[in-house]
Design a protein around this motif. Structure first.
Motif, PDB file in Angstrom:
ATOM      1  N   GLN A 102      35.290 -41.500   8.030  1.00 44.74           N
ATOM      2  CA  GLN A 102      36.782 -40.979   8.706  1.00 44.74           C
ATOM      3  C   GLN A 102      36.053 -40.305   9.086  1.00 44.74           C
ATOM      4  O   GLN A 102      37.021 -39.309   9.483  1.00 44.74           O
ATOM      5  N   GLN A 111      26.822 -42.327   9.230  1.00 44.09           N
ATOM      6  CA  GLN A 111      27.765 -41.939  10.394  1.00 44.09           C
ATOM      7  C   GLN A 111      27.550 -42.266  11.627  1.00 44.09           C
ATOM      8  O   GLN A 111      28.499 -42.811  12.399  1.00 44.09           O
ATOM      9  N   GLN A 137      33.183 -43.839   2.185  1.00 46.44           N
ATOM     10  CA  GLN A 137      34.418 -44.098   3.526  1.00 46.44           C
ATOM     11  C   GLN A 137      34.631 -42.464   4.125  1.00 46.44           C
ATOM     12  O   GLN A 137      35.568 -42.728   4.877  1.00 46.44           O
ATOM     13  N   TYR A 138      34.255 -41.434   2.956  1.00 51.27           N
ATOM     14  CA  TYR A 138      34.390 -40.593   3.534  1.00 51.27           C
ATOM     15  C   TYR A 138      33.585 -39.913   5.609  1.00 51.27           C
ATOM     16  O   TYR A 138      34.243 -39.652   6.055  1.00 51.27           O
ATOM     17  N   LEU A 168      32.413 -43.859  -1.815  1.00 47.95           N
ATOM     18  CA  LEU A 168      33.582 -42.614  -1.892  1.00 47.95           C
ATOM     19  C   LEU A 168      32.924 -41.959  -1.055  1.00 47.95           C
ATOM     20  O   LEU A 168      33.833 -41.720  -0.144  1.00 47.95           O
ATOM     21  N   ALA A 169      31.996 -41.414  -0.826  1.00 51.13           N
ATOM     22  CA  ALA A 169      31.300 -41.141   0.091  1.00 51.13           C
ATOM     23  C   ALA A 169      30.911 -41.438   1.581  1.00 51.13           C
ATOM     24  O   ALA A 169      31.635 -41.140   2.802  1.00 51.13           O
ATOM     25  N   TYR A 214      34.333 -37.491   8.046  1.00 51.04           N
ATOM     26  CA  TYR A 214      33.952 -36.025   8.023  1.00 51.04           C
ATOM     27  C   TYR A 214      32.548 -35.419   7.527  1.00 51.04           C
ATOM     28  O   TYR A 214      31.781 -36.431   7.918  1.00 51.04           O
ATOM     29  N   MET A 222      33.242 -34.118  -1.501  1.00 50.55           N
ATOM     30  CA  MET A 222      34.656 -34.015  -2.077  1.00 50.55           C
ATOM     31  C   MET A 222      34.580 -35.589  -2.996  1.00 50.55           C
ATOM     32  O   MET A 222      35.792 -36.266  -3.026  1.00 50.55           O
ATOM     33  N   SER A 223      33.328 -35.786  -3.096  1.00 52.11           N
ATOM     34  CA  SER A 223      32.931 -37.662  -3.651  1.00 52.11           C
ATOM     35  C   SER A 223      32.253 -37.103  -5.041  1.00 52.11           C
ATOM     36  O   SER A 223      32.584 -37.752  -5.958  1.00 52.11           O
ATOM     37  N   ASP A 231      30.623 -31.773   3.688  1.00 53.39           N
ATOM     38  CA  ASP A 231      31.765 -31.884   3.418  1.00 53.39           C
ATOM     39  C   ASP A 231      32.246 -33.615   2.290  1.00 53.39           C
ATOM     40  O   ASP A 231      32.842 -33.919   1.236  1.00 53.39           O
ATOM     41  N   ALA A 232      31.539 -35.020   2.900  1.00 53.66           N
ATOM     42  CA  ALA A 232      31.355 -35.720   2.501  1.00 53.66           C
ATOM     43  C   ALA A 232      30.656 -35.954   0.743  1.00 53.66           C
ATOM     44  O   ALA A 232      31.590 -36.534  -0.730  1.00 53.66           O
ATOM     45  N   THR A 250      35.656 -38.079  -9.040  1.00 53.16           N
ATOM     46  CA  THR A 250      35.297 -37.264  -7.949  1.00 53.16           C
ATOM     47  C   THR A 250      35.231 -35.694  -9.545  1.00 53.16           C
ATOM     48  O   THR A 250      35.046 -34.769  -8.945  1.00 53.16           O
TER      49      THR A 250
END
Length: 289
Positions: free
Chosen positions: A245, A280, A241-242, A238-239, A247, A255-256, A251-252, A196
């Protein structure tokens, strides 16, 4: 080799798929590094095959089961394609959770090791024949539209996962000499630990005390992809996954490890052929049935 920065991604919108495959693979279609946004179970039945999960690799034996969690980069090295035989099971995280209750978590077998470790258990001959039976029955129930097929599908799937977990409970921790060179393993580990951040090949070279060209050549020799492409691909998964979840895409992005939303959105869309928001929404639609 691809010219873009995709290491190949698989998006699972179907709850579950199971196939008993014999060869049916072309050498030019083999990509060492790829990932799925769902689980994968591979039961090896034949062929000269090595499997790689990021920093670790193993020459597979008949009866080995590889348990691959979502978004884990993995791949194969084949030297005997015609005899390559396996049962492959792919399924979405939401589908697996629908079988869990307060006493049972069927994802435990995937959590024996960190997700960047090669998680392999070995079956004895009796267990192997049982899993082949269940796998073939599951594959047939998925393809067969006869009355009650969906019920049989859930029954065979739950039997497969329950029995994998039972074997995994008593299976020894895997110990083997990894076929991945030490310098490449260090690269994988450094990327995982610093994903990150504003990660670059030059930063990795500085911290590992090697020339960046040497690191890139070493990494590409094992994975088939430039190191820069792998870093981008890891950030994108990783994005993913967010986004799953809940996000927001914005934000994703940050955060990634991205610092520019336009760049992130463009790369995500080029890699997955769908925008972050559309991905998403599609995942949410699939989860809601």
């Amino acid at each position: 080799m691809k010219k873009d920065y995709n290491c190949q991604f698989g998006l699972l919108y179907k709850d579950v798929n199971c196939e008993h495959k014999k060869a049916r693979i072309n050498p030019e279609d083999i990509s060492l590094l790829h990932s799925h946004d769902g689980y994968e179970v591979v039961l090896y039945l034949g062929g000269d095959v090595s499997i790689y999960v990021e920093a670790e690799g193993k020459q597979m034996e008949r009866g080995d089961i590889a348990l691959i969690p979502p978004n884990s980069f993995h791949g194969l090295y084949l030297t005997d394609i015609p005899s390559y035989e396996r049962i492959v099971l792919n399924f979405r995280e939401e589908y697996l959770r629908s079988f869990n209750d307060t006493e049972t978590d069927l994802s435990l077998c995937f959590k024996r090791l960190p997700e960047n470790r090669l998680n392999v258990i070995h079956l004895n001959d009796e267990q192997l024949q049982d899993f082949i039976r269940i796998g073939d029955s599951l594959a047939d129930s998925i393809e067969n539209s006869a009355f009650g097929g969906n019920i049989l599908q859930r029954a065979f799937f739950s039997e497969f996962l329950v029995k994998i977990n039972r074997v995994a409970e008593t299976a020894p921790q895997p110990y083997y000499s990894s076929t991945v060179p030490p310098v490449v393993k260090k690269i994988f580990d450094f990327v995982t630990e610093n994903l990150t951040s504003d990660l670059t090949v030059e930063m990795i070279a500085l911290n590992l005390h090697h020339n960046s060209d040497y690191l890139n050549r070493s990494f590409k020799k094992v994975t088939g992809y430039p190191l820069k492409h792998y870093i981008i691909a890891k950030k994108l998964t990783l994005a993913q996954q967010y986004l799953r979840q809940g996000y927001s895409p914005y934000d994703a992005c940050f955060m990634s490890g991205y610092n520019n939303y336009s760049s992130f959105s463009r790369r995500f869309t080029e890699a997955f052929k769908i925008s972050p928001k559309a991905y998403q929404l599609k995942c949410q639609s699939a989860e809601n049935g």
